[in-house]
Design a protein around this motif. Structure first.
Motif, PDB file in Angstrom:
ATOM      1  N   VAL A 148       0.863  -1.168   0.000  1.00  0.00           N
ATOM      2  CA  VAL A 148       0.000   0.000   0.000  1.00  0.00           C
ATOM      3  C   VAL A 148       0.907   1.228   0.000  1.00  0.00           C
ATOM      4  CG1 VAL A 148      -1.635   1.309   1.397  1.00  0.00           C
ATOM      5  CG2 VAL A 148      -1.919  -1.159   1.146  1.00  0.00           C
ATOM      6  N   GLU A 149       0.671   2.152  -0.926  1.00  0.00           N
ATOM      7  CA  GLU A 149       1.543   3.311  -1.074  1.00  0.00           C
ATOM      8  C   GLU A 149       0.743   4.601  -1.119  1.00  0.00           C
ATOM      9  OE1 GLU A 149       2.985   4.052  -5.045  1.00  0.00           O
ATOM     10  OE2 GLU A 149       4.740   5.127  -4.337  1.00  0.00           O
ATOM     11  N   SER A 150       1.303   5.648  -0.504  1.00  0.00           N
ATOM     12  CA  SER A 150       0.731   6.982  -0.662  1.00  0.00           C
ATOM     13  C   SER A 150       1.830   8.004  -0.383  1.00  0.00           C
ATOM     14  CB  SER A 150      -0.434   7.192   0.311  1.00  0.00           C
ATOM     15  OG  SER A 150      -1.036   8.431   0.028  1.00  0.00           O
ATOM     16  N   GLY A 151       1.955   9.161  -1.145  1.00  0.00           N
ATOM     17  CA  GLY A 151       1.208   9.453  -2.326  1.00  0.00           C
ATOM     18  C   GLY A 151       1.886   8.873  -3.569  1.00  0.00           C
ATOM     19  N   THR A 152       1.044   8.784  -4.575  1.00  0.00           N
ATOM     20  CA  THR A 152       1.506   8.239  -5.846  1.00  0.00           C
ATOM     21  C   THR A 152       2.489   9.185  -6.522  1.00  0.00           C
ATOM     22  OG1 THR A 152      -0.741   7.406  -6.051  1.00  0.00           O
ATOM     23  CG2 THR A 152       0.683   7.206  -7.986  1.00  0.00           C
ATOM     24  N   PHE A 197      -4.135  12.226  -3.061  1.00  0.00           N
ATOM     25  CA  PHE A 197      -5.357  13.017  -2.874  1.00  0.00           C
ATOM     26  C   PHE A 197      -5.538  14.079  -3.969  1.00  0.00           C
ATOM     27  CE2 PHE A 197      -3.713  16.343   0.497  1.00  0.00           C
ATOM     28  CZ  PHE A 197      -2.731  16.749  -0.390  1.00  0.00           C
ATOM     29  N   HIS A 198      -4.539  14.207  -4.818  1.00  0.00           N
ATOM     30  CA  HIS A 198      -4.601  15.190  -5.900  1.00  0.00           C
ATOM     31  C   HIS A 198      -5.245  14.515  -7.103  1.00  0.00           C
ATOM     32  CE1 HIS A 198      -3.192  17.911  -9.018  1.00  0.00           C
ATOM     33  NE2 HIS A 198      -2.865  18.775  -8.069  1.00  0.00           N
ATOM     34  N   GLU A 199      -6.464  14.992  -7.446  1.00  0.00           N
ATOM     35  CA  GLU A 199      -7.277  14.253  -8.394  1.00  0.00           C
ATOM     36  C   GLU A 199      -6.601  14.094  -9.752  1.00  0.00           C
ATOM     37  OE1 GLU A 199     -11.333  15.424  -8.243  1.00  0.00           O
ATOM     38  OE2 GLU A 199     -11.853  14.184  -9.985  1.00  0.00           O
ATOM     39  N   VAL A 227      -5.438  10.076   2.365  1.00  0.00           N
ATOM     40  CA  VAL A 227      -5.194   8.989   3.321  1.00  0.00           C
ATOM     41  C   VAL A 227      -4.986   9.500   4.741  1.00  0.00           C
ATOM     42  CG1 VAL A 227      -4.286   7.451   1.544  1.00  0.00           C
ATOM     43  CG2 VAL A 227      -2.700   8.846   2.881  1.00  0.00           C
ATOM     44  N   CYS A 228      -4.637  10.786   4.888  1.00  0.00           N
ATOM     45  CA  CYS A 228      -4.489  11.311   6.247  1.00  0.00           C
ATOM     46  C   CYS A 228      -5.849  11.374   6.929  1.00  0.00           C
ATOM     47  CB  CYS A 228      -3.868  12.698   6.220  1.00  0.00           C
ATOM     48  SG  CYS A 228      -2.142  12.681   5.755  1.00  0.00           S
ATOM     49  N   GLN A 229      -6.886  11.700   6.123  1.00  0.00           N
ATOM     50  CA  GLN A 229      -8.230  11.795   6.702  1.00  0.00           C
ATOM     51  C   GLN A 229      -8.987  10.479   6.673  1.00  0.00           C
ATOM     52  OE1 GLN A 229     -10.509  15.039   5.242  1.00  0.00           O
ATOM     53  NE2 GLN A 229      -9.224  16.482   6.388  1.00  0.00           N
ATOM     54  N   ASP A 254       5.056   8.520   1.430  1.00  0.00           N
ATOM     55  CA  ASP A 254       5.847   9.689   1.042  1.00  0.00           C
ATOM     56  C   ASP A 254       4.867  10.833   0.892  1.00  0.00           C
ATOM     57  OD1 ASP A 254       7.427  11.638  -0.088  1.00  0.00           O
ATOM     58  OD2 ASP A 254       7.679  10.625  -2.017  1.00  0.00           O
ATOM     59  N   LEU A 255       4.534  11.448   2.007  1.00  0.00           N
ATOM     60  CA  LEU A 255       3.639  12.602   2.020  1.00  0.00           C
ATOM     61  C   LEU A 255       3.986  13.438   3.241  1.00  0.00           C
ATOM     62  CD1 LEU A 255       1.775  11.140   4.262  1.00  0.00           C
ATOM     63  CD2 LEU A 255       0.364  10.474   2.355  1.00  0.00           C
ATOM     64  N   PRO A 256       3.481  14.679   3.310  1.00  0.00           N
ATOM     65  CA  PRO A 256       3.973  15.583   4.349  1.00  0.00           C
ATOM     66  C   PRO A 256       3.670  15.167   5.795  1.00  0.00           C
ATOM     67  CG  PRO A 256       2.907  16.798   2.584  1.00  0.00           C
ATOM     68  CD  PRO A 256       2.622  15.360   2.343  1.00  0.00           C
TER      69      PRO A 256
HETATM   70  C1  SAM Z   1       6.551  13.793  -3.209  1.00  0.00           C
HETATM   71  S1  SAM Z   1       5.088  13.191  -3.912  1.00  0.00           S
HETATM   72  C2  SAM Z   1       5.371  11.445  -4.027  1.00  0.00           C
HETATM   73  C3  SAM Z   1       6.339  11.069  -5.106  1.00  0.00           C
HETATM   74  C4  SAM Z   1       6.398   9.599  -5.372  1.00  0.00           C
HETATM   75  N1  SAM Z   1       6.878   8.872  -4.213  1.00  0.00           N
HETATM   76  C5  SAM Z   1       7.258   9.316  -6.587  1.00  0.00           C
HETATM   77  O1  SAM Z   1       8.327   8.693  -6.428  1.00  0.00           O
HETATM   78  O2  SAM Z   1       6.906   9.709  -7.694  1.00  0.00           O
HETATM   79  C6  SAM Z   1       3.920  13.355  -2.618  1.00  0.00           C
HETATM   80  C7  SAM Z   1       2.494  13.115  -3.063  1.00  0.00           C
HETATM   81  O3  SAM Z   1       1.700  12.895  -1.918  1.00  0.00           O
HETATM   82  C8  SAM Z   1       0.400  13.410  -2.172  1.00  0.00           C
HETATM   83  N2  SAM Z   1      -0.254  13.617  -0.877  1.00  0.00           N
HETATM   84  C9  SAM Z   1       0.025  14.569   0.051  1.00  0.00           C
HETATM   85  N3  SAM Z   1      -0.818  14.463   1.105  1.00  0.00           N
HETATM   86  C10 SAM Z   1      -1.652  13.434   0.828  1.00  0.00           C
HETATM   87  C11 SAM Z   1      -2.745  12.847   1.518  1.00  0.00           C
HETATM   88  N4  SAM Z   1      -3.139  13.299   2.691  1.00  0.00           N
HETATM   89  N5  SAM Z   1      -3.386  11.798   0.935  1.00  0.00           N
HETATM   90  C12 SAM Z   1      -2.976  11.325  -0.272  1.00  0.00           C
HETATM   91  N6  SAM Z   1      -1.960  11.853  -0.954  1.00  0.00           N
HETATM   92  C13 SAM Z   1      -1.306  12.906  -0.427  1.00  0.00           C
HETATM   93  C14 SAM Z   1       0.679  14.650  -2.986  1.00  0.00           C
HETATM   94  O4  SAM Z   1      -0.445  14.959  -3.793  1.00  0.00           O
HETATM   95  C15 SAM Z   1       1.902  14.252  -3.819  1.00  0.00           C
HETATM   96  O5  SAM Z   1       1.525  13.828  -5.099  1.00  0.00           O
END
Ligand code: SAM
Lengths: 323, 414
Positions: free
Chosen positions: A116-120, A144-146, A172-174, A191-193
């Motif tokens: 399972v991975e986020s974000g894409t 989460f970015h459409e 996914v945070c919510q 990989d998200l903030p």
């Molecule tokens: C740095 S990028 C990931 C890059 C990816 N690992 C790659 O190698 O291409 C971070 C992504 O996380 C998404 N993101 C941030 N907060 C999120 C959340 N709460 N739920 C889902 N996606 C989120 C952003 O939209 C962004 O596209």
């Protein structure tokens, strides 16, 4: 085309990597005809530093062949995940191969793993993971970015990865991960903030039998501190935080002046113009030179294991007897 | 219970990873199921039939000095924990003399031998420490961590994975006799060679105790294949990592082994034979069959590789998806010999503990027309201590990652 199986011959619709040198690599879609700005169908010709390349000339060539450009040459390579990471269209910051390799290793991915991975993001990591877990594994990836999730979905489809990757738009945070992955994952990658907010959802996604792995990638140490705290609070064990930077070296033929040349008397300035310069004795050697401005930081990788859940010890034993 | 569930159960005869505090070791559960750990003898019987990743408490056996049995204890709350009773704010009152611990070394050993649990021993140590209460909270934490390492009452048994096996072996290897492959280096190798689970791989390995074979096998799906080319100078225990992974028989059969000597000497012989008379083949096919089975048995029993005819034939009649060279010997000729066995647009990767070796290989390869994307790298890898208000990189680093040289095999200029 399919990104998940090597193929030998280039066909219409394939993606190939045009390799001129390590600094000049391009992912190209093999389409003989494209639409120009006016909407007219025209022959697809790519312009490179070394001149033009008619795309239709690639049909029937083997991956790995040399192709002529009008002022030079290039190679057409199979799009491995590593080359794709180097050439993909950036929609976000991406993770590069040195970190990707560590992530996949520490998550213990292999054919059959459910991840399972986020974000894409731009799908850089997703492509590598998909290649590693195929043909029986699966990557569920969320952003989460459409628009990004949509684009990624299309890309996975056109790369023949639909059977291995499911991409969805979701915060996914919510909202955590989808119910359909609950208790199924061998590994979770974030990989998200705000990875620390996702830890409870990660536990839900991981297999309840224990031993599941989690990895988070964070550029900032503050995120790491919060993540480690959350992991510990939720019962994860064997926390490790590591950073790894790849150092690359050039190997070059170089020459240096010898001591003997340096210690000769200086040439006489007033001498006749055509006086014979004493022959210089240079020393030739092979130099190993580090790159001048390497990447100094990418991110910290934090990994942990979800332990086996508390269960009465007898339960398992009884089950064995039923075998 | 399903087969996959059974795979997650600690079974007699299997290899396990045993983790006690910060030590990890690879151990095969014998019939007796005992484990010697330092001066302690631990009876592992109680762990058999339990799921992997379980944690056990060490129970001293009365009357038997330093002998223990295991009791399952997956309750995280029950782990060694020691109550502290206030702390100092700085270390200005602490003078460093050896008299701060009132218990003598002999008394402590006696406690241990009397079958006292680690939990109780540390409690006694704390009661008898003159300075513990004065230490800062952080210093107390550090002190307890150190004591826990010595007096930990728990051990955890893991299913061997490549990640764990790599770490265990890395700590035990020394250059130049064997080659320690650090986890990040192994991770890079697997990426550089673009491991395709259904691919065919050519590996020349000598000195990693089988870690490369084990990790490639681990990454292959049922249709993947690995040819391991071995040297006549193969090390003792050359398949330790492969054994540690408890691979199934069918998995083991995905690896064919061939000696370098036989490839170089039989290659021509086979070519000639085939051209001259085809009748020769059926006569030795029975022999071939026997030999390939033998290879598998040898791996299992003797822990030594022998050449399988299947491997030799396979090598001769196939193009490969990647070449990996990890060895103690000079790799240049090896790489040059096996590069032509690759399909086009496929990667090769070479490991060496010495940069000089790869620099000269690189210099030579720069003049070749059939390789591109040449790269020579090493890595800067460090761990970080992450604790509230005390986060920083670890004070010692590990510089033993070695070097990697890699590239892609392409069409040479005609
Ligand atoms: C740095 S990028 C990931 C890059 C990816 N690992 C790659 O190698 O291409 C971070 C992504 O996380 C998404 N993101 C941030 N907060 C999120 C959340 N709460 N739920 C889902 N996606 C989120 C952003 O939209 C962004 O596209």
């Amino acid at each position: 085309m399919s990104f998940n199986r090597y193929k030998d011959i280039i066909e219409e619709g394939d993606t190939v990597i045009l390799y001129i040198n390590p600094q000049a690599m391009y992912a190209i879609q093999v389409q003989s005809i494209i639409e120009n700005r006016k909407g007219e169908k025209v022959e697809n010709v790519m312009q490179t530093k070394y001149g033009a390349l008619k795309i239709s000339s690639l049909f029937g060539k083997q991956f790995g062949s040399k192709v002529n450009l009008s002022h030079g040459w290039a190679y057409v390579l199979y799009p491995t995940p590593e080359l794709w990471t180097q050439t993909l269209p950036h929609r976000t910051q991406i993770i590069y191969t040195p970190d990707i390799s560590l992530i996949m290793f520490m998550l213990e991915l292999k054919p059959g793993s459910i991840v399972v991975e986020s974000g894409t993001g731009s799908g850089s990591l997703t492509h590598s993971m998909a290649f590693r877990v195929q043909p029986t594994g699966h990557i569920y990836t969320y952003d989460f970015h459409e628009q990004r999730a949509d684009q990624a979905q299309k890309e996975f489809k056109s790369h023949g990865l639909s059977d291995i990757v499911t991409s969805q738009c979701r915060d996914v945070c919510q909202n955590g991960f989808c119910d359909k992955v609950s208790g199924k994952a061998d590994a979770v990658f974030l990989d998200l903030p705000h990875p620390h907010l996702v830890i409870p959802f990660a536990i839900k996604a991981l297999k309840p039998s224990g031993g599941g792995r989690i990895c988070t990638f964070s550029p900032c140490i503050e995120q790491v501190i919060r993540t480690c705290q959350a992991l510990q609070d939720h019962g994860f064990v064997h926390l490790k935080t590591v950073e790894c930077l790849e150092k690359e070296y050039q190997v070059l033929n170089r020459t240096v002046t010898t001591f003997a040349s340096a210690s000769r008397p200086p040439p006489v300035a007033t001498g006749p113009q055509n006086a014979i310069e004493p022959e210089r004795e240079d020393k030739k050697f092979v130099a190993c030179v580090p790159s001048t401005s390497p990447r100094g930081h990418t991110g910290y990788l934090t990994t942990a294991t979800y332990p086996v859940e508390n269960q009465p010890p007898q339960m398992v034993k009884i089950e064995i007897k039923c075998e | 219970m399903t087969a996959t569930n059974l795979k997650n159960i600690i079974t007699q005869g299997n290899y396990l990873i045993i983790n006690k505090n910060e030590t990890y070791l690879i151990h095969q559960v014998s019939n007796k199921a005992t484990l010697k750990l330092g001066r302690d003898v631990i009876d592992l019987k109680a762990s058999i039939g339990q799921p992997y990743s379980s944690t056990f408490k060490l129970e001293p056996i009365p009357e038997k000095k330093r002998h223990y049995t295991l009791v399952i204890c997956n309750d995280n709350q029950a782990r060694n924990q020691w109550a502290t009773n206030g702390c100092g704010t700085d270390n200005k009152l602490i003078t460093d003399d050896s008299s701060s611990q009132l218990l003598s070394t002999d008394e402590i050993i006696a406690l241990k031998e009397s079958g006292e649990t680690g939990q109780n021993i540390v409690e006694r140590l704390l009661e008898n420490s003159k300075t513990f209460q004065l230490k800062t909270e952080y210093a107390q934490e550090k002190y307890l961590k150190k004591k826990a390492r010595k007096y930990c009452d728990f051990l955890t048994i893991f299913k061997p994975t490549i990640r764990l096996v790599t770490d265990v072996l890395y700590k035990q290897q020394t250059i130049p006799k064997t080659i320690p492959i650090r986890f990040d280096t192994l991770a890079q190798i697997l990426c550089r060679v673009n491991l395709d689970p259904g691919g065919k791989y050519l590996l020349y390995e000598n000195g990693s105790q089988g870690l490369l074979q084990a990790s490639l096998l681990n990454q292959l799906h049922d249709d993947g294949c690995l040819i391991h080319i071995f040297s006549s100078t193969a090390e003792q225990n050359a398949l330790r990592a492969v054994k540690a992974m408890n691979f199934s028989e069918s998995k083991m059969k995905q690896m064919l082994t061939v000696s370098l000597y036989e490839i170089l000497n039989k290659r021509n012989e086979l070519d000639i034979k085939e051209e001259k008379d085809e009748d020769d083949v059926p006569i030795c096919s029975e022999d071939k069959k026997r030999k390939s089975d033998e290879a598998y048995i040898q791996v299992k029993k003797k822990h030594r590789s022998i050449t399988s005819m299947d491997g030799l034939n396979f090598l001769k009649s196939n193009k490969f998806d990647g070449l990996i060279v990890v060895c103690r010997e000079e790799p240049t000729e090896i790489v040059k010999t096996f590069l032509p066995y690759l399909s086009l647009s496929r990667p090769f990767v070479v490991y060496s503990a010495y940069r000089e070796i790869l620099v000269s290989l690189y210099a030579e390869f720069k003049t070749r027309r059939d390789v591109v994307f040449l790269r020579l790298t090493d890595s800067f890898m460090r761990y970080h201590q992450v604790l509230p208000s005390r986060t920083h990189p670890d004070v010692t680093m590990d510089n033993g990652g070695g070097y990697l040289f890699s590239g892609l095999f392409v069409e040479g200029t005609k």
